[in-house]
Scaffold this motif. Structure first.
Motif, short mmCIF file in Angstrom:
data_model
loop_
_atom_site.label_atom_id
_atom_site.label_comp_id
_atom_site.label_asym_id
_atom_site.label_seq_id
_atom_site.Cartn_x
_atom_site.Cartn_y
_atom_site.Cartn_z
N PHE A 16 0.83 -1.21 0.00
CA PHE A 16 0.00 0.00 0.00
C PHE A 16 0.87 1.26 0.00
CE2 PHE A 16 -2.94 -2.78 2.74
CZ PHE A 16 -3.30 -3.48 1.62
N ILE A 17 2.01 1.18 0.70
CA ILE A 17 2.91 2.34 0.70
C ILE A 17 3.41 2.61 -0.72
CG2 ILE A 17 5.16 3.13 1.48
CD1 ILE A 17 4.62 1.76 4.11
N LEU A 18 3.70 1.54 -1.47
CA LEU A 18 4.13 1.73 -2.87
C LEU A 18 3.02 2.41 -3.68
CD1 LEU A 18 6.10 -1.50 -3.74
CD2 LEU A 18 6.93 0.81 -3.40
N VAL A 19 1.76 1.99 -3.45
CA VAL A 19 0.65 2.63 -4.17
C VAL A 19 0.59 4.12 -3.83
CG1 VAL A 19 -1.86 2.69 -4.42
CG2 VAL A 19 -0.69 0.51 -4.27
N CYS A 20 0.78 4.46 -2.53
CA CYS A 20 0.76 5.87 -2.14
C CYS A 20 1.92 6.63 -2.79
CB CYS A 20 0.86 6.01 -0.64
SG CYS A 20 -0.59 5.46 0.22
N MET A 21 3.04 5.94 -3.00
CA MET A 21 4.19 6.63 -3.61
C MET A 21 3.91 7.04 -5.05
SD MET A 21 7.61 4.97 -2.12
CE MET A 21 8.07 5.29 -0.43
N VAL A 22 2.96 6.36 -5.70
CA VAL A 22 2.55 6.81 -7.03
C VAL A 22 2.02 8.23 -6.94
CG1 VAL A 22 0.94 6.40 -8.91
CG2 VAL A 22 2.07 4.48 -7.83
N LEU A 59 -6.72 -8.13 11.65
CA LEU A 59 -5.70 -7.92 10.62
C LEU A 59 -6.35 -7.75 9.26
CD1 LEU A 59 -2.81 -10.37 11.52
CD2 LEU A 59 -2.77 -7.89 11.51
N ALA A 60 -7.38 -8.57 8.98
CA ALA A 60 -8.04 -8.48 7.66
C ALA A 60 -8.73 -7.14 7.50
CB ALA A 60 -9.05 -9.62 7.51
N ILE A 61 -9.48 -6.69 8.56
CA ILE A 61 -10.15 -5.40 8.47
C ILE A 61 -9.14 -4.28 8.27
CG2 ILE A 61 -11.53 -3.74 9.75
CD1 ILE A 61 -12.88 -6.07 11.14
N GLY A 62 -8.04 -4.35 9.06
CA GLY A 62 -7.03 -3.30 8.94
C GLY A 62 -6.43 -3.24 7.56
N ALA A 63 -6.05 -4.41 7.01
CA ALA A 63 -5.44 -4.42 5.68
C ALA A 63 -6.43 -3.92 4.63
CB ALA A 63 -4.96 -5.82 5.33
N ALA A 64 -7.70 -4.33 4.75
CA ALA A 64 -8.70 -3.93 3.75
C ALA A 64 -8.87 -2.41 3.75
CB ALA A 64 -10.04 -4.61 4.06
N PHE A 65 -9.00 -1.81 4.96
CA PHE A 65 -9.25 -0.37 4.96
C PHE A 65 -8.01 0.44 4.62
CE2 PHE A 65 -13.13 -1.56 7.21
CZ PHE A 65 -14.03 -0.86 6.45
N ASN A 66 -6.81 -0.08 4.97
CA ASN A 66 -5.61 0.61 4.52
C ASN A 66 -5.51 0.59 3.00
OD1 ASN A 66 -4.36 1.66 6.79
ND2 ASN A 66 -3.58 -0.34 7.38
N ALA A 67 -5.86 -0.55 2.40
CA ALA A 67 -5.85 -0.63 0.93
C ALA A 67 -6.83 0.38 0.35
CB ALA A 67 -6.21 -2.03 0.48
N LEU A 68 -8.02 0.48 0.99
CA LEU A 68 -9.02 1.44 0.53
C LEU A 68 -8.48 2.87 0.61
CD1 LEU A 68 -11.93 1.72 -0.39
CD2 LEU A 68 -12.56 2.00 1.99
#
Lengths: 171, 88, 118
Positions: free
Chosen positions: B17-23, C9-18
């Motif tokens: 996700f950090i890499l995506v933000c770096m875009v 962990l799953a909720i955290g990863a999902a919302f960080n991705a969002l």
């Protein structure tokens, strides 16, 4: 006298924070004695440095325990619910790309700095709103609203029950 | 060194996700966009450090995460002040 | 206990991705601040809660330290993240960035001179 009270309160609070931070690190018991000594000295220095401006303008009232209890209730109750709803809202807008933004102005009627900070932070983390600016004189909030329903909203339309919570917890 | 696998996997995902933000950090049209991307990356780095601290059983990483959170907050405030009225 | 950790962990990863996706996809600074701040704060809180639960489940000195540090990191993030994003939004507006397709901009009408910056 007031100076001393401010200094002592800040030092005590800093020491409590240090106790929390250093818990479970002692070799025997929960805390080690030399760490406690170092923490006490640092807490005194912190009190000396920040005691003057930590309690200005009604800050003493934040020490009342029922406010902390209310804050905990607020944190796990309405706040967590609103935050979850805010995230699902963002997810929906990311997928559909449907936004109707604007910066609106309203006055929640809060007077102290703590109350305003509390409400501004709550607004930023709850659905569809983001605090952009606060007029410190009149207490007007300028909020970036992602889905403007009303260009001249009341406080209730933008952030629901949060001004009432802010008044009860921080004012 | 014992690795708790779920935490390591979550930490790796966070690095993605950090890499995506770096875009956004590199293409952002204005300085404010880049500052927002940097703020987001700071939050994700704190979460990553805590997760990796649990994965490797290193409490030191969590201390670093605490200090990083405070310092990155101060850095964000300075960048915002700079956006507001230049270097003064 | 394991199920709780995995769920957090799953909720955290999902919302960080969002949050990361919102940062890429939204059209202007303010909406990006919306998405990034809300989602990464929520996601990071759940990721860190997973670590705290893990520390409590482990018990003993190391687990206790881990849980306490995780809770402190959570508290810092919860307090500092919205303040930082508010400062960024204010700085962006004062540097002259207009909100994208805004139907109304009261702050622009009032102007930033409504009070002196101390």
């Amino acid at each position: 006298m007031r100076r001393v009270a401010e200094w002592a309160t800040t030092a005590t609070l800093a020491f409590v924070v240090f106790l929390v931070l250093a818990s479970f690190t002692g070799r025997w018991g929960v805390w080690a004695p030399d760490e406690l000594l170092a923490g006490g000295v640092i807490a005194l220095l912190v009190g000396l440095a920040t005691g003057r401006f930590a309690w200005s303008r009604g800050g003493w009232r934040l020490l009342e325990p029922q406010r902390w209890l209310l804050f905990l209730v607020y944190l796990v109750g309405p706040f967590l619910y609103a935050m979850a709803r805010a995230n699902l809202d963002v997810a929906w807008r990311v997928i559909t790309g449907r936004i109707n933004p604007g910066i609106v102005r309203f006055n929640p009627g809060l007077r102290t700095d703590f109350g305003r900070t509390f409400l501004a932070n709550s607004i930023t983390l709850t659905p569809g709103t983001l605090t952009v600016d606060v007029d410190e004189g009149s207490g007007d909030f300028f909020v970036h609203w992602i889905n403007v329903k009303d260009p001249l909203p009341t406080a209730d339309a933008v952030c629901g029950p949060f001004p009432e919570w802010a008044r009860r917890i921080a004012e | 060194m014992i690795v708790a696998l779920p935490f390591a996997a979550a930490g790796l995902a966070m690095l993605g996700f950090i890499l995506v933000c770096m875009v956004r950090l590199s293409i952002g049209p204005t300085a404010a966009d880049r500052a927002v991307a940097l703020d987001t990356i700071n939050t994700l780095v704190v979460a990553t450090m805590v997760l990796l601290g649990a994965a490797f059983g290193l409490v030191v990483l969590m201390d670093v995460a605490l200090v990083y959170a405070l310092l990155s907050y101060v850095g964000t405030l300075y960048i915002a002040r700079y956006l507001e009225r230049g270097l003064s | 206990m394991n199920g709780l950790i995995y769920a957090f962990l799953a909720i955290g990863a999902a919302f960080n991705a969002l949050g990361a996706v919102a940062l890429i996809r939204f059209p202007d600074v303010y909406t990006r601040i919306h998405g990034a701040t809300k989602c990464t704060t929520f996601g990071s809180i759940f990721s860190i809660l997973a670590v705290a639960v893990y520390g409590i489940a482990q018990g003993g000195g190391a687990g206790g330290t881990m849980a306490v540090r995780a809770f402190l990191a959570l508290l810092f993030l919860l307090l500092t993240n919205p303040t930082g994003s508010h400062a960024l939004a204010r700085g962006a507006h004062r540097s002259g960035i207009k909100p994208f397709r805004a139907v109304v901009d009261r702050l622009e009408e009032v102007g930033h001179g409504h009070r002196e910056v101390p």
